[in-house]
Design a protein around this motif. Structure first.
Motif, PDB file in Angstrom:
ATOM      1  N   ASP A  65       0.884  -1.145  -0.007  1.00  0.00           N
ATOM      2  CA  ASP A  65      -0.100  -0.264   0.120  1.00  0.00           C
ATOM      3  C   ASP A  65       0.840   1.069  -0.059  1.00  0.00           C
ATOM      4  OD1 ASP A  65      -2.295   1.786   0.987  1.00  0.00           O
ATOM      5  OD2 ASP A  65      -3.275  -0.232   1.014  1.00  0.00           O
ATOM      6  N   THR A  66       0.380   2.327   0.714  1.00  0.00           N
ATOM      7  CA  THR A  66       1.087   3.547   0.524  1.00  0.00           C
ATOM      8  C   THR A  66       2.096   3.679   1.864  1.00  0.00           C
ATOM      9  OG1 THR A  66      -0.596   4.822   1.908  1.00  0.00           O
ATOM     10  CG2 THR A  66      -0.816   4.669  -0.526  1.00  0.00           C
ATOM     11  N   GLY A  67       2.033   2.557   2.678  1.00  0.00           N
ATOM     12  CA  GLY A  67       2.803   2.758   3.825  1.00  0.00           C
ATOM     13  C   GLY A  67       2.143   2.513   4.943  1.00  0.00           C
ATOM     14  N   SER A  93       4.288   8.276   7.080  1.00  0.00           N
ATOM     15  CA  SER A  93       3.028   7.697   7.286  1.00  0.00           C
ATOM     16  C   SER A  93       2.039   7.691   6.088  1.00  0.00           C
ATOM     17  CB  SER A  93       2.440   8.498   8.562  1.00  0.00           C
ATOM     18  OG  SER A  93       2.142   9.898   8.163  1.00  0.00           O
ATOM     19  N   GLY A  94       1.689   6.677   5.677  1.00  0.00           N
ATOM     20  CA  GLY A  94       0.971   6.331   4.722  1.00  0.00           C
ATOM     21  C   GLY A  94      -0.540   6.369   5.168  1.00  0.00           C
ATOM     22  N   ARG A  95      -1.340   7.126   4.920  1.00  0.00           N
ATOM     23  CA  ARG A  95      -2.721   7.230   5.589  1.00  0.00           C
ATOM     24  C   ARG A  95      -3.683   6.143   4.794  1.00  0.00           C
ATOM     25  NH1 ARG A  95      -4.995  12.909   4.519  1.00  0.00           N
ATOM     26  NH2 ARG A  95      -6.739  11.875   5.641  1.00  0.00           N
ATOM     27  N   HIS A  96      -3.555   5.827   3.799  1.00  0.00           N
ATOM     28  CA  HIS A  96      -4.439   4.689   3.098  1.00  0.00           C
ATOM     29  C   HIS A  96      -3.768   3.285   3.673  1.00  0.00           C
ATOM     30  CE1 HIS A  96      -6.289   1.767   0.202  1.00  0.00           C
ATOM     31  NE2 HIS A  96      -7.117   2.503   0.148  1.00  0.00           N
ATOM     32  N   GLY A  97      -2.785   3.054   3.848  1.00  0.00           N
ATOM     33  CA  GLY A  97      -1.833   1.874   4.288  1.00  0.00           C
ATOM     34  C   GLY A  97      -2.047   1.748   5.719  1.00  0.00           C
ATOM     35  N   VAL A 129       4.641  -2.828   3.187  1.00  0.00           N
ATOM     36  CA  VAL A 129       5.755  -2.688   1.903  1.00  0.00           C
ATOM     37  C   VAL A 129       5.032  -1.351   0.957  1.00  0.00           C
ATOM     38  CG1 VAL A 129       6.707  -3.624  -0.074  1.00  0.00           C
ATOM     39  CG2 VAL A 129       6.182  -5.010   1.946  1.00  0.00           C
ATOM     40  N   ARG A 130       5.630  -0.280   0.844  1.00  0.00           N
ATOM     41  CA  ARG A 130       5.023   0.759   0.159  1.00  0.00           C
ATOM     42  C   ARG A 130       5.245   0.569  -1.197  1.00  0.00           C
ATOM     43  NH1 ARG A 130       7.109   6.779  -0.151  1.00  0.00           N
ATOM     44  NH2 ARG A 130       5.368   8.060  -0.463  1.00  0.00           N
ATOM     45  N   VAL A 131       4.221   0.478  -2.112  1.00  0.00           N
ATOM     46  CA  VAL A 131       4.371   0.129  -3.472  1.00  0.00           C
ATOM     47  C   VAL A 131       3.521   1.320  -4.462  1.00  0.00           C
ATOM     48  CG1 VAL A 131       4.619  -2.192  -3.243  1.00  0.00           C
ATOM     49  CG2 VAL A 131       2.429  -1.205  -3.390  1.00  0.00           C
TER      50      VAL A 131
END
Length: 374
Positions: A65-67, A93-97, A129-131
């Motif tokens: 995801d976004t983290g 900080s990926g909000r969606h992830g 995993v940020r993708v």
């Protein structure tokens, strides 16, 4: 993910999901307490009953995801941060992830963990995993960053498999180029399946429009998850396809957001995360089941709609307790699978008894032969 109610500005997954829902007010005071009371999916999916059998302990769910923000109070101590495969600046900080991770393994916080969000598998671990990038990330317009992220999902799947994930959640797809998929992603999916890793992805949010085939949900072997509302009817935005596996709650979903905050949103992203949590429950209680058997358990344990399997509902509405009960049936070794020689295995006491009987028979035969000879 379609955002409805939030404490901060709306955002969305870069590669995936339909936005545009209007924001509505939500009192900022007592957000954590309000979040718990609004978690209707836990009731709809019989999650509390399932917790009598499993809470996801010992299972790692990779969130591609976004983290994920490991500092959120509902996720402290359970997040392992993997690589950032986007090549973009680390936002921290990926909000969606973070939202997806909380629906999978959120453990709440405060006295008795009574505040905040509970995930379906609150004792599972998260591998972040940020993708992809958030929709409002300015680096999305950078051509070099875009080129680097094209293979990020495929690389993320392989990384997750090689670093111990038993379940991979991909609440993404539907952005530029993702409708066509890629050979690299399909190869990575096959690699994960050979390692018996359960793959779950959101079906997509343009069901009210183009209803396009979405990837990675459309790859063979991936569990594609659609969304239903609180009345357990298909959400209008949820994509409909023959490869749909199951549906799960996807409207009015409360999840973690930025540091210490929460949001309410619509989307098949959330539905996929809930099913990933169910997969973690099954894998925790029945670790010997294969990825295919876990998928079968979730599908067989789903609440089937009156019309049966369909492109709108798949095999039905995912149910945590039902999946565990179905997994119990799959866990029992069928007679056809028992090796033929297994029927002749005996314990030591039985062996001694059989030897004794054989000796008595042998003596009786010898006595009879002597009598006949005479």
């Amino acid at each position: 993910m379609r955002l409805l109610l939030l404490g901060v500005l709306p955002t969305c997954l870069a590669a995936c999901l339909v936005t545009g829902a209007a924001a509505a007010p939500w009192p900022k005071d007592g957000l954590a307490e309000s979040a718990r009371g609004r978690q209707w999916p836990l009731r709809a999916m019989d999650v509390q009953d399932a917790w009598q059998l499993s809470r996801g302990a010992g299972v790692t769910v990779a969130v591609l995801d976004t983290g994920v923000d490991p500092r959120h109070p509902d996720l402290t101590g359970v997040v392992d941060r993997g690589p950032d495969l986007t090549g973009a600046a680390d936002t921290g900080s990926g909000r969606h992830g973070t939202a997806m991770a909380s629906l999978i393994a959120g453990h709440g916080h405060g006295a008795g963990q009574a505040s905040g969000v509970l995930g379906v598998a609150p004792e599972a671990r998260i591998l972040s995993v940020r993708v992809v990038l958030e929709n409002d990330d300015p680096e999305r317009a950078d051509a070099q960053v875009h080129a680097r992220t094209r293979l990020a999902v495929a690389r993320g799947i392989r990384y997750a498999v090689d670093h111990g994930a038993q379940v991979i959640n991909m609440s993404l797809g539907g952005g530029e180029g993702s409708y066509e998929g890629s050979p690299e992603e399909e190869d990575a999916v096959r690699y994960a399946l050979t390692k018996s890793v359960v793959l779950i992805a959101s079906a997509g949010n343009d069901g009210a429009g183009a209803n396009r085939r979405n990837f990675p949900a459309g790859y063979p072997g991936v569990m594609a998850v659609g969304a239903v509302d609180e009345r357990l009817r298909r959400a209008p935005f949820s994509n409909r396809h023959a490869y749909l596996s199951v549906v799960a709650p996807g409207t009015g979903i409360v999840s973690a957001d930025g540091p210490g905050s929460y949001l309410v949103a619509d989307g098949t992203s959330s539905a996929a995360a809930f099913v990933a949590g169910v997969a973690a429950l099954v894998r925790s209680r029945y670790p010997a089941l294969s990825a295919l058997e876990v998928r079968q358990a979730i599908q067989r344990g789903a609440h089937r709609p009156p019309a049966g399997q369909s492109a709108a509902y798949g095999h039905g509405i995912a149910n945590a307790r039902g999946a565990l009960l179905a997994a119990e049936g799959l866990h029992r070794v069928p007679l056809a699978a028992v090796p033929r020689h297994a029927h002749f295995r005996v314990h030591d006491d039985d062996s001694r008894r059989l030897i004794g009987i054989a000796l008595l028979v042998l003596v009786a035969v010898m006595v009879a032969r002597v009598a006949v000879t005479r």
